[in-house]
Design a protein around this motif. Structure first.
Motif: not given
Length: 434
Positions: A24-30
């Motif tokens: 949730e903090k580091y991986v791109a949401k899309p």
């Protein structure tokens, strides 16, 4: 009592939850959410163990990439052997034998007697994109015909060719030009009369300006849609009539899934160009375009390619995949899996009105869930509930379709009868509950 499924924690377990927080903090949401909230630690055949020690039966097969299953010993050994020798050169700089050997193997497996040649790329989308480039260059025509429910990739061109708007096209336009979409008739959703197709095309685009018709012999992401009887044969005649090329996208349907190495073999048709990817290299990034040699020879050297295309590690893996399919008779196994799936699915259809249709060829099988069997209204929410119920009970089941109301089998051909039966028991209980 389950023999292969073993759930030791709540789902997701504490270790998966911790990774999810970092994601949730580091991986791109899309990049999107995952089918499973559980993070894999190990896979073997059709089984997956997560970081918390929970074991699942995986019917997703790496989203269609693992025809020979997770970590097949022969593939792993080939990858290790290659990695110890060299990882990369770029074939156009310093060539290597494995790419040549793989090209030879695929060309000899390809349907029809016309001489062919193969080129390699990294992904399915790249294969389709290069097939279109080759078709346009060879015919000197711009237009490409595709179909409703098609999925061909996420690059600018292949995203345009793909039907579904959300999430694949979101706000990513403007899109590529000269792409024309037409109905894909199936027995359950006939949409058009085959004999009317030429007229519909002619009213939309000048046939003599069409470079190629690009078609999935069985649509993958679109819902495992099998074409209406005679449609693919009709397309072959139509392309011959107008000097178009017939390009088959076998990225999901190829590599043995239907009981033939190429799905188009089920119709005894020789395409002009074939695209492969997914299971070709057991999940390593590798795709292929196999085309009639007169087509590839009409293009200048260096006009297609890429730094990583046909990388030696993936080529070695692909050679092992083909050898495994041949030596372990996995084409026959695909047919046996298909028979087992069809038998169980027919039993389910008789018991649960939510099942509108079962369809597919070989191990490439699907169930369409509907709210009403007469109107065929998609049961989208119910399908999501079935998937979640299966997950809670230790089985990963992928969906498909524009309305996400298809349950599809992308299972490894290495799955045992016992594993498949256990997974189908879970699936049937989920359908019954929903």
């Amino acid at each position: 009592m389950t023999k292969f499924i073993s759930l030791k924690t709540s789902l997701p377990g504490p270790k998966s939850k911790e990774i999810a927080q970092r994601r949730e903090k580091y991986v791109a949401k899309p990049m999107g959410s995952s089918l499973s909230p559980c993070y894999i630690a190990h896979g073997e055949g059709a089984l997956v163990t997560d970081v918390d020690g929970n074991q699942f039966i995986d019917l997703t097969g790496g989203w269609g990439c693992l025809a020979v299953g997770h970590t097949h010993k022969k593939v792993v050994a080939a990858v290790k052997d290659q990695a110890e020798k060299y990882l990369h050169t770029d074939f156009t700089a310093v060539p290597y034998k494995s790419l040549v050997k793989l090209a030879e193997k695929l060309v000899k497996l390809a349907p029809g007697n016309t001489p062919k040649a193969a080129a390699f790329f990294n992904s399915g989308a790249e294969a389709v994109e290069n097939a279109v480039k080759i078709a346009r260059a060879h015919t000197k025509r711009p237009a490409i015909i595709v179909f409703e429910n098609a999925f061909h990739g996420r690059t600018l061109l292949t995203m345009t060719m793909t039907h579904k708007a959300m999430p694949y096209k979101y706000k990513f336009g403007p899109f590529a030009s000269d792409i024309y979409r037409f109905p894909f008739p199936t027995p359950y959703h006939p949409s058009i009369k085959i004999e009317d197709f030429e007229k519909i095309v002619s009213n939309t685009v000048v046939p003599e300006s069409v470079a190629a018709i690009v078609v999935e012999p069985i649509q993958g992401e679109g819902g495992f849609n099998v074409p209406q009887e005679g449609f693919l044969e009709y397309l072959r005649k139509l392309t011959n009539k107008y000097g178009m090329l017939l390009v088959t996208d076998e990225i999901q349907s190829g590599i043995g899934r239907t009981g033939k190495f190429f799905a188009i073999e089920n119709w005894d048709i020789e395409p002009d160009i074939i695209c492969l990817a997914k299971s070709l290299a057991a999940g390593l990034p590798l795709s292929a375009v196999i085309a009639k040699k007169e087509i590839t020879d009409s293009l200048p050297g260096g006009c297609i390619g890429g730094t990583y295309v046909g990388n030696p590690v993936a080529c070695r893996a692909a050679l092992e995949v083909i050898k495994i399919i041949e030596e372990e008779h996995l084409l026959d196994r695909a047919l046996k899996i298909g028979e087992r799936l069809e038998e169980r699915f027919l039993q389910m259809k008789d018991s649960y009105p939510i099942i509108g249709e079962i369809r597919g060829i070989g191990a490439m099988r699907a169930i369409e869930l509907v709210k009403d069997q007469k109107t065929k209204e998609p049961a989208t929410q119910e399908t999501a509930q079935v998937v979640q119920e299966c997950l809670k009970n230790g089985v990963f089941v992928p969906t498909a379709g524009i309305s996400k109301n298809i349950l599809r089998m992308l299972v490894s051909l290495e799955i045992t009868d016992e594993q498949l039966d256990e997974a189908l028991d879970v699936l049937e209980k989920a359908i019954a509950k929903v």
